[in-house]
Design an enzyme around this catalytic site. Sequence first.
Site, PDB file in Angstrom:
ATOM      1  CD  GLU A 766     -45.059  15.574  74.855  1.00  0.00           C
ATOM      2  OE1 GLU A 766     -45.150  14.998  73.754  1.00  0.00           O
ATOM      3  OE2 GLU A 766     -45.694  16.593  75.157  1.00  0.00           O
ATOM      4  CB  CYS A 800     -40.507  10.854  70.051  1.00  0.00           C
ATOM      5  SG  CYS A 800     -39.950  12.381  70.761  1.00  0.00           S
TER       6      CYS A 800
END
Length: 1008
Positions: A766, A800
């Site tokens: 990720e 994020c």
Amino acid sequence: MEASAPAGWNPVPTATSAVEDAVRVIGGQLLASMQEQPSPGILTSKGINARLIEWSLRDPAFKARLFRFVDVLPALESSAEVVRHLKEYLGEGAAELHPAFRAGLGAASVAPGLVAGPVRGRVAAMARQFVAGESVEDLLRRFRANAAAGMATTIDLLGEAVLSEEEADAFLARNLEVLDTFDRALRGEAPCQSDLGPLGRAEPRVNLSVKPSALAPDAQPADPEGAVASLSRRLRPILRRAAETGAFVNFDMESTRWKELTLALFRSILEEAEFREAPAAGIAIQAYLRESEHDLRPLIAWARSRGRRIGVRLVKGAYWDSEVVLARQRGWPVPVWTRKPETDLAFERLSVLLLENADAVLPAFATHNLRSVAHALAQAERLGVDRRAVEFQALYGMADDLKAALLRAGCRVREYCAVGDLLPGMAFLVRRLLENTSNESFLRQRHAGVEPARLLASPASLDSAAAPPGGRTAQDERPPGARGFRNAASADFTRAAPRARMREALAAVGEELGRRYPLVIAGKEVRTAAEIVSVDPAHPSVVVGRCGSAGPAEVDAALAAARAAFPGWARTPAAERAAVLERAADLIEARRFRFDALMVLEAGKPWLEADAEVSEAIDFCRFYAAEMRRLSEPRRTQEVAGELCHEEWLPRGVGVVISPWNFPLAILTGLTVAPLVAGNAVVMKPSGQTSVLAAWLFQALAEAGLPPGVLAYLPGPGGSAGARLCEHPGTDFIAFTGSREVGCRLWEVSGRTAPGQASLKKMVCEMGGKNAILIDADADLDEAIPAVLSSAFGYAGQKCSACSRVIAVEGVYPRFLDRFLAACRSVPMGDPARPGTVVGPVIDAGAKEKILGYVEQGRREARLAWQAELTPELSASGGFYVPPTVFTEVEPGHVIAREEIFGPVLAVLRARDLERAFELANGVEYALTAGLFSRSPSALERGRRELLAGNVYLNRGITGAIVERHPFGGFKMSGGGTKAGGRGYLENFMFPRVVAENVMRRGFAPEE
Ligand SMILES: Cc1cc2nc3c(=O)[nH]c(=O)nc-3n(C[C@H](O)[C@H](O)[C@H](O)COP(=O)(O)OP(=O)(O)OC[C@H]3O[C@@H](n4cnc5c(N)ncnc54)[C@H](O)[C@@H]3O)c2cc1C
């Protein structure tokens, strides 16, 4: 039938037969009087309105669409947009409403004005049923008309939840203007019948109702001390003018998150020396809240102790639907009664309490319900309270016949008149429409012809057998997800008890700082010469802890220990492995506030965000445990006679977890416990900046029963220890969340097969995002602006999922930008240890320097539209603070529009239309989160289809994914497409295996 008093309530003294007899008599008289002079209301309207209301009553889906259309209408700038939305919401139904519409809708492309004009007129007329006017003059006219009829008025200036200081100032100015205008205009005018209390004593004629949320944009209910201070700044001038002009000020009550704050504000400001005597003031209490009695008793005692008579307006409560929905979403106990008779009963109980204390309070019964009114009157009679010592209050445009009947009965009546622009009026209008069309509403029941005896029946006697009495909580009502999984409920910091626990935890954890946390390999502590020193980003001189730092020898030892522990753990039944996670979840939950506090101190995370993260960590444990139980049952691949075919899952082996500092607990927990529960052994290398939190997580897992060696605690430098762990031939998989740079490097590493390597390395990866929120022309800016602010600046933009681009379409751009930039100024920045902080420091000096580099880049290529100023206190603290910054005139090719910044820096782009906005949103290398604010069903549908992101959010913020509800993860350069917290995630850490057995022997197959 038996009276079913809700749990926690004393038997209702109101249900005596004498009182019930009196209620029937008084109610009957009022009803007869009402029938003499019936008055129109929205339910008895004629023409199109009648048809709309009738359809809404019949068809809940139509009602939802109609109310949504009403809500968006004032924001639509052109006739063509009105027609488009009308068609999208009401479809063919729109043409059915009026013959003129049919023609107009058909020819809409040619002459949309044919439809738009009348539609606007209709909705405006509907709004006028509930909004007494737009100007102070309208208000004065209504005030005088009411007075002529003997009725008093309370004034409500429309406007809720302001977004900026300017908006709050404007609200303040309008209130002062009203007080001044009325003072001048009414001088010398005689009071009306309803202004006269017992013995003809005149009560204040001007009565102002104020919603606290409109007084300060930065008021955080989770920080009542700070919020009271900022709300008081604008409340003082109102109270001062009210005292000077002899007006009464009532504090309205809003959603529950504002309740403790409003009560605290009411008391604290009236205790100020200046306001001890005047003005006359009151507060609304909502009977639908389960704890209203607990709020009202101390309030009465307080009034009595101060020798000050306060007004208490008893209402049922206007936010029932949203209170229920939000509590269920958050897993909090539903704060309101969930059955209508429970609320009615509570209203009666509280009515008695008010009447019994009429020496300390001026009771005002604000209801349109004849039974509630008759009951209050009957109880007043029983208790010997003069009718004129109480008020009855009702909303403008509702229950006019009841108001008239009460006046004729010699009661004092006050009408609540909302005035203001249509736009802020829409929330008010929609609430009134909901109320009038609700099946539960008294007005609706009366309109539906329910017979008088039932209308006047005691709520205690109304049928409640279908549901258990009282005490239901959201936890009971929320449907569980996978295998009974339920999300953990975060702390509600708007309440005093969790705030106190958090303060205690901050103090306790503060005492423990500076401890040493050695590595743990094969269940044994390993001390290293080198250490990682973790500091508080808000006060970098404070050492949070000193953690071991792994070198090559420790890396090799940890992998070897994991390899040795793996077979035993893999053979441990899945249910036992799952139980370890569940015990760990319980331990983390029991230590919730300690984890919160450590996260505040080690990661600089504000309270709310820290607490939400602890919930997420708990959820990962429980959800993956539930998932593993599901996957551990072999799945029959196909039902075919003669052969038994099953798919089952095997753990991959030994994995390495490399996790970031920005979700130091949740991401680390998710990355670690998913492979563990699948039967793998794991070496956990947390981020250096948050290695103490990792040690606490390790401790919880060990205490939960994880065998030694199955998990290693191995902080160390990313470039050496992290790289060696990932490159090692003894590593079977890598679970990584972090920067794109490191992620891409590790992806490559995972693709290399070293000599001696047992299997192909799997990588779960990720990385970052360059996430956009799109603002459509019809977006609800009251919703969109706070969502952008929290998505962009919450935790200083270090997520994020954070919003780093806003793309506003032409039609809304100037309006959005004006309000947005003004709103930015109210985002609370400061030490995360304070409860109201939204923007704290960034993680370290390196991050600060990098973000400031992007700010410089932005100055070169775009226009710096706003930058927060650091207070001298913050600058002097030495904390790693970066002021939130907004750039406008950003072009898609600019660096700040393309690269992930990971800080509180926002680029605002302008798009000529929605088409272009989608192009811009999708035209970056990332695809993690994206959002769209629109009130057009077709635009929302398009967002659903076309926004390229792993997580697409419509009409809400784009951060804060919840386990199972929003499985999280992106694609393109945001990650490998895996979904943390979703079905299928565990499979990343396992190999599928199929076993097929021929069960046919000599032509005989057992029957299935
Ligand atoms: C003068 C005035 C001032 C007001 N000020 C405020 C204020 O400051 N804050 C505020 O929140 N409201 C305020 N209201 C609105 C009020 O709370 C009610 O929403 C409204 O008056 C309808 O209640 P009723 O007693 O007239 O009607 P009823 O039909 O008897 O009651 C309707 C109410 O019952 C409750 N209810 C509905 N369904 C259920 C259910 N399934 N279970 C439990 N309860 C249910 C809801 O509160 C709903 O509004 C005010 C109303 C008036 C008249």
